[in-house]
Write a protein that holds these residues in place. Structure first.
Motif, PDB file in Angstrom:
ATOM      1  N   GLU A 159       0.903  -1.092   0.158  1.00 17.05           N
ATOM      2  CA  GLU A 159       0.168   0.121  -0.090  1.00 17.05           C
ATOM      3  C   GLU A 159       0.775   1.377   0.083  1.00 17.05           C
ATOM      4  OE1 GLU A 159      -3.188   0.079  -0.321  1.00 17.05           O
ATOM      5  OE2 GLU A 159      -3.081  -2.345  -0.574  1.00 17.05           O
ATOM      6  N   LYS A 160       1.969   1.210   0.384  1.00 18.33           N
ATOM      7  CA  LYS A 160       2.899   2.310   0.574  1.00 18.33           C
ATOM      8  C   LYS A 160       4.144   2.519  -0.369  1.00 18.33           C
ATOM      9  CE  LYS A 160       0.163   4.011   3.675  1.00 18.33           C
ATOM     10  NZ  LYS A 160      -0.874   4.903   3.517  1.00 18.33           N
ATOM     11  N   GLY A 161       4.475   1.242  -1.031  1.00 16.73           N
ATOM     12  CA  GLY A 161       5.476   1.170  -2.043  1.00 16.73           C
ATOM     13  C   GLY A 161       6.777   0.901  -1.041  1.00 16.73           C
ATOM     14  N   THR A 162       6.697   0.499   0.044  1.00 13.65           N
ATOM     15  CA  THR A 162       8.128   0.428   0.718  1.00 13.65           C
ATOM     16  C   THR A 162       8.947  -0.670   0.530  1.00 13.65           C
ATOM     17  OG1 THR A 162       6.825   1.494   2.802  1.00 13.65           O
ATOM     18  CG2 THR A 162       9.174   0.288   3.075  1.00 13.65           C
ATOM     19  N   LEU A 163      10.052  -0.629   0.250  1.00 14.93           N
ATOM     20  CA  LEU A 163      11.174  -1.922  -0.071  1.00 14.93           C
ATOM     21  C   LEU A 163      10.908  -2.810   1.133  1.00 14.93           C
ATOM     22  CD1 LEU A 163      14.027   0.002  -1.343  1.00 14.93           C
ATOM     23  CD2 LEU A 163      12.559  -1.205  -2.667  1.00 14.93           C
ATOM     24  N   ALA A 164      10.992  -4.199   0.426  1.00 14.85           N
ATOM     25  CA  ALA A 164      10.874  -5.091   1.587  1.00 14.85           C
ATOM     26  C   ALA A 164      11.864  -5.068   2.710  1.00 14.85           C
ATOM     27  CB  ALA A 164      11.155  -6.591   0.814  1.00 14.85           C
ATOM     28  N   SER A 165      13.027  -4.857   2.193  1.00 18.53           N
ATOM     29  CA  SER A 165      14.083  -4.934   3.505  1.00 18.53           C
ATOM     30  C   SER A 165      13.807  -3.500   4.430  1.00 18.53           C
ATOM     31  CB  SER A 165      15.633  -4.382   2.866  1.00 18.53           C
ATOM     32  OG  SER A 165      15.457  -3.155   2.200  1.00 18.53           O
ATOM     33  N   GLU A 166      13.220  -2.607   4.073  1.00 20.26           N
ATOM     34  CA  GLU A 166      12.853  -1.159   4.969  1.00 20.26           C
ATOM     35  C   GLU A 166      11.500  -1.526   5.627  1.00 20.26           C
ATOM     36  OE1 GLU A 166      11.556   3.594   4.521  1.00 20.26           O
ATOM     37  OE2 GLU A 166      12.452   2.384   2.743  1.00 20.26           O
ATOM     38  N   ALA A 167      10.591  -2.252   4.925  1.00 18.15           N
ATOM     39  CA  ALA A 167       9.541  -2.531   5.894  1.00 18.15           C
ATOM     40  C   ALA A 167       9.880  -3.598   6.751  1.00 18.15           C
ATOM     41  CB  ALA A 167       8.586  -3.365   4.948  1.00 18.15           C
ATOM     42  N   ALA A 168      10.721  -4.671   6.818  1.00 18.82           N
ATOM     43  CA  ALA A 168      11.101  -5.703   7.898  1.00 18.82           C
ATOM     44  C   ALA A 168      12.001  -4.673   8.698  1.00 18.82           C
ATOM     45  CB  ALA A 168      12.219  -6.725   7.020  1.00 18.82           C
ATOM     46  N   LEU A 169      12.664  -3.758   8.521  1.00 19.20           N
ATOM     47  CA  LEU A 169      13.361  -2.749   9.548  1.00 19.20           C
ATOM     48  C   LEU A 169      12.191  -2.089  10.404  1.00 19.20           C
ATOM     49  CD1 LEU A 169      15.531  -1.317  10.661  1.00 19.20           C
ATOM     50  CD2 LEU A 169      15.496   0.183   8.960  1.00 19.20           C
ATOM     51  N   TRP A 170      10.989  -1.695   9.661  1.00 20.20           N
ATOM     52  CA  TRP A 170      10.178  -0.845  10.464  1.00 20.20           C
ATOM     53  C   TRP A 170       9.393  -1.893  11.515  1.00 20.20           C
ATOM     54  CZ3 TRP A 170       9.499   3.707  12.031  1.00 20.20           C
ATOM     55  CH2 TRP A 170      10.341   4.834  11.290  1.00 20.20           C
ATOM     56  N   VAL A 171       9.084  -3.070  11.069  1.00 17.46           N
ATOM     57  CA  VAL A 171       8.721  -4.141  11.956  1.00 17.46           C
ATOM     58  C   VAL A 171       9.448  -4.191  13.116  1.00 17.46           C
ATOM     59  CG1 VAL A 171       7.657  -6.409  12.458  1.00 17.46           C
ATOM     60  CG2 VAL A 171       7.168  -5.271  10.114  1.00 17.46           C
ATOM     61  N   ALA A 172      10.632  -4.370  13.037  1.00 15.62           N
ATOM     62  CA  ALA A 172      11.625  -4.600  14.015  1.00 15.62           C
ATOM     63  C   ALA A 172      11.660  -3.368  14.884  1.00 15.62           C
ATOM     64  CB  ALA A 172      13.174  -4.590  13.621  1.00 15.62           C
ATOM     65  N   ILE A 173      11.334  -2.263  14.441  1.00 17.58           N
ATOM     66  CA  ILE A 173      11.217  -0.949  15.239  1.00 17.58           C
ATOM     67  C   ILE A 173      10.131  -0.861  15.857  1.00 17.58           C
ATOM     68  CG2 ILE A 173      11.082   1.543  15.059  1.00 17.58           C
ATOM     69  CD1 ILE A 173      13.011   1.318  12.622  1.00 17.58           C
ATOM     70  N   TYR A 174       9.125  -1.420  15.411  1.00 18.38           N
ATOM     71  CA  TYR A 174       7.748  -1.539  16.078  1.00 18.38           C
ATOM     72  C   TYR A 174       8.008  -2.605  17.421  1.00 18.38           C
ATOM     73  CZ  TYR A 174       3.327  -4.103  17.004  1.00 18.38           C
ATOM     74  OH  TYR A 174       2.105  -4.708  17.547  1.00 18.38           O
ATOM     75  N   TYR A 175       8.592  -3.494  17.261  1.00 20.87           N
ATOM     76  CA  TYR A 175       8.652  -4.333  18.418  1.00 20.87           C
ATOM     77  C   TYR A 175       9.636  -3.851  19.367  1.00 20.87           C
ATOM     78  CZ  TYR A 175       6.053  -8.294  16.698  1.00 20.87           C
ATOM     79  OH  TYR A 175       4.840  -9.042  16.505  1.00 20.87           O
ATOM     80  N   GLY A 176      10.547  -3.143  18.875  1.00 21.90           N
ATOM     81  CA  GLY A 176      11.730  -2.401  19.743  1.00 21.90           C
ATOM     82  C   GLY A 176      10.848  -1.315  20.560  1.00 21.90           C
ATOM     83  N   GLY A 177       9.800  -0.599  19.891  1.00 21.73           N
ATOM     84  CA  GLY A 177       8.913   0.317  20.579  1.00 21.73           C
ATOM     85  C   GLY A 177       8.353  -0.324  21.708  1.00 21.73           C
ATOM     86  N   ILE A 178       7.756  -1.514  21.648  1.00 15.93           N
ATOM     87  CA  ILE A 178       6.975  -2.121  22.725  1.00 15.93           C
ATOM     88  C   ILE A 178       8.064  -2.227  23.903  1.00 15.93           C
ATOM     89  CG2 ILE A 178       5.677  -3.910  23.359  1.00 15.93           C
ATOM     90  CD1 ILE A 178       4.821  -4.460  20.571  1.00 15.93           C
ATOM     91  N   THR A 179       9.097  -2.675  23.605  1.00 18.26           N
ATOM     92  CA  THR A 179      10.211  -2.941  24.508  1.00 18.26           C
ATOM     93  C   THR A 179      10.587  -1.667  25.235  1.00 18.26           C
ATOM     94  OG1 THR A 179      11.017  -5.222  23.753  1.00 18.26           O
ATOM     95  CG2 THR A 179      12.285  -4.149  25.151  1.00 18.26           C
ATOM     96  N   LEU A 180      10.888  -0.670  24.482  1.00 14.03           N
ATOM     97  CA  LEU A 180      11.569   0.533  25.220  1.00 14.03           C
ATOM     98  C   LEU A 180      10.473   1.161  25.863  1.00 14.03           C
ATOM     99  CD1 LEU A 180      13.584   2.736  25.231  1.00 14.03           C
ATOM    100  CD2 LEU A 180      12.873   3.738  23.003  1.00 14.03           C
ATOM    101  N   GLY A 181       9.043   1.180  25.280  1.00 11.95           N
ATOM    102  CA  GLY A 181       7.891   1.844  25.899  1.00 11.95           C
ATOM    103  C   GLY A 181       7.924   1.276  27.191  1.00 11.95           C
ATOM    104  N   ARG A 182       8.050  -0.084  27.500  1.00 12.03           N
ATOM    105  CA  ARG A 182       7.901  -0.658  28.879  1.00 12.03           C
ATOM    106  C   ARG A 182       9.009  -0.028  29.955  1.00 12.03           C
ATOM    107  NH1 ARG A 182       5.366  -6.276  26.599  1.00 12.03           N
ATOM    108  NH2 ARG A 182       3.250  -5.609  26.202  1.00 12.03           N
TER     109      ARG A 182
END
Length: 417
Positions: free
Chosen positions: A250-273
């Motif tokens: 939907e956003k035209g993101t490269l696969a490698s960049e999309a995978a990085l943002w999913v990792a950042i998403y999970y990192g946000g959960i851990t850092l947020g806690r």
């Protein structure tokens, strides 16, 4: 035996501090195997001559075991005590992981998935309830961030060994042996659990009234808490599984960049806690839960906007930060809202509901997205976030200082650290 005997003469403040350290280590250990199957399966299935889809069956059996042991946790802890239940649960997990390392045939993994799931669910429910009863909110938030550390470390350990010959087996050996070391520590600490329980008039093998799962379900507001956990896990797992595909399609993101943002998403959960643990003395649990729900709603709205991926990436990060406070703080409020006697049953039900959500919702979302489009994902997440916000606010508005089954006023126990 000498170590266990020495524990009995420790001051209670020292006992609670030692248990807290043990619980933190246990939650890192609990997180270690959670993401390992996914990272090791691309190599494992070839070595074991199994299909790619076989991992789904293994994961389903593990999830079923966690649901079952979560529902049984209240009876197991009453019968054997929390120290024994946690020790045996981690032992089951350790033996299952060592069994994975030794497996030569794929069907053996199905058998080993049973103790792996049973062990994970019981220890999760038991430790969450113990922390909710005995420690302040900051420790519950730190506890779940330590789980994130373990969940991150597991795939990193596996990635390190998977580059070597028979590497995935070595990875499972290392994680399994780490669990066995924890078992020894937990067995030595059993007297600490008993002393802590007795000091709070919560004798593990006493004759106090047992609050069953059926009785807990009838308590006013419990259904709302279960709805919160179901929505939360649907959002967390659904986002983690399908966000990369959404960004790519939907956003035209490269696969490698999309995978990085999913990792950042999970990192946000851990850092947020970690952040929630640091600010827990300034903000109460209800405020942090409300803030998390609003961040989830805001993140889903940003994902839905018809713009390029910059705002979508920000939305993904906001959902991650929003997830951080909801799970641990809702657990921590359980004894306050429903009474100490009922908290183990309600937390067991809550964890079971969470595992059901983990199992059913992500693949269901996949079917829905397949027959519609990935453009609908943000709107599904938004609907779930709004439902979660409604349930948390309704639960909070219904909260009054409740009394447990024996008439004891529900409040924070005296052994808060």
């Amino acid at each position: 035996m000498a170590v266990s005997f020495a524990f009995l003469h420790l001051d209670m403040s020292v006992v609670m501090l030692l248990l807290l350290v043990i619980i933190y280590v246990a939650f890192i250990s609990l997180g270690l195997p959670d993401a390992v199957l996914g990272s090791s399966w691309p190599v494992m299935h070839r070595d074991l001559e199994a299909s790619v889809e076989y991992a789904g069956l293994i994961a389903l059996i593990i999830s079923s075991g966690t649901v079952m042991s979560s529902l049984l946790s209240v009876r197991l802890i009453r019968r054997f005590g929390i120290g024994v239940v946690v020790s045996v649960s981690v032992l089951l997990t350790a033996l299952a992981l060592v069994g994975f390392a030794m497996s030569q045939i794929a069907w053996m993994l199905l058998c080993l998935a049973i103790p792996l799931g049973l062990g994970a669910g019981a220890v999760d429910s038991a430790l969450n309830n113990f922390v909710a009863l005995h420690y302040k909110a900051k420790h519950m938030n730190y506890l779940h961030s330590f789980w994130g550390v373990g969940a991150t470390a597991g795939p990193l350990i596996m990635a390190n060994y998977i580059t070597l010959s028979e590497g995935w087996r070595d990875g499972y050996w290392v994680i399994g042996l780490a669990q066995l070391v924890l078992v020894v520590l937990l067995l030595c600490a059993i007297p600490l659990w008993r002393k802590a329980a007795q000091s709070n008039n919560q004798v593990e093998e006493g004759h106090d009234t047992l609050v069953t799962n059926r009785a807990a379900l009838k308590i006013h507001g419990v259904s709302l808490q279960l709805l919160v956990f179901f929505c939360y896990c649907s959002i967390e797992l659904g986002t983690g599984l399908w966000a990369a595909s959404f960004l790519i399609s939907e956003k035209g993101t490269l696969a490698s960049e999309a995978a990085l943002w999913v990792a950042i998403y999970y990192g946000g959960i851990t850092l947020g806690r970690f952040v929630c643990g640091a600010i827990a003395q300034r903000f109460n649990e209800s405020s942090m839960i409300r803030m998390g729900a609003f961040l989830m709603v805001s993140g889903a709205i940003l994902l839905a906007l018809p713009v390029q991926n910059g705002l979508a990436n920000l939305g993904l990060l906001l959902i991650g930060f929003g997830c951080a406070p909801v799970f641990p703080n809702t657990l921590h409020l359980t004894p306050v809202r429903f009474g100490k006697k009922a908290s183990q049953a309600i937390i067991g039900l809550s964890m079971a509901t969470a595992y059901v959500g983990n199992t059913l919702v992500p693949p269901t979302l996949g079917v829905v997205l397949k027959y519609s489009s990935f453009a609908t994902l943000p709107f599904i997440l938004l609907a779930l976030a709004l439902l979660l916000l409604w349930a948390t606010e309704r639960l909070q508005s219904r909260h009054t200082p409740s009394r447990d089954i024996q008439g004891e006023t529900s409040c924070q126990p005296s052994l808060s650290k």
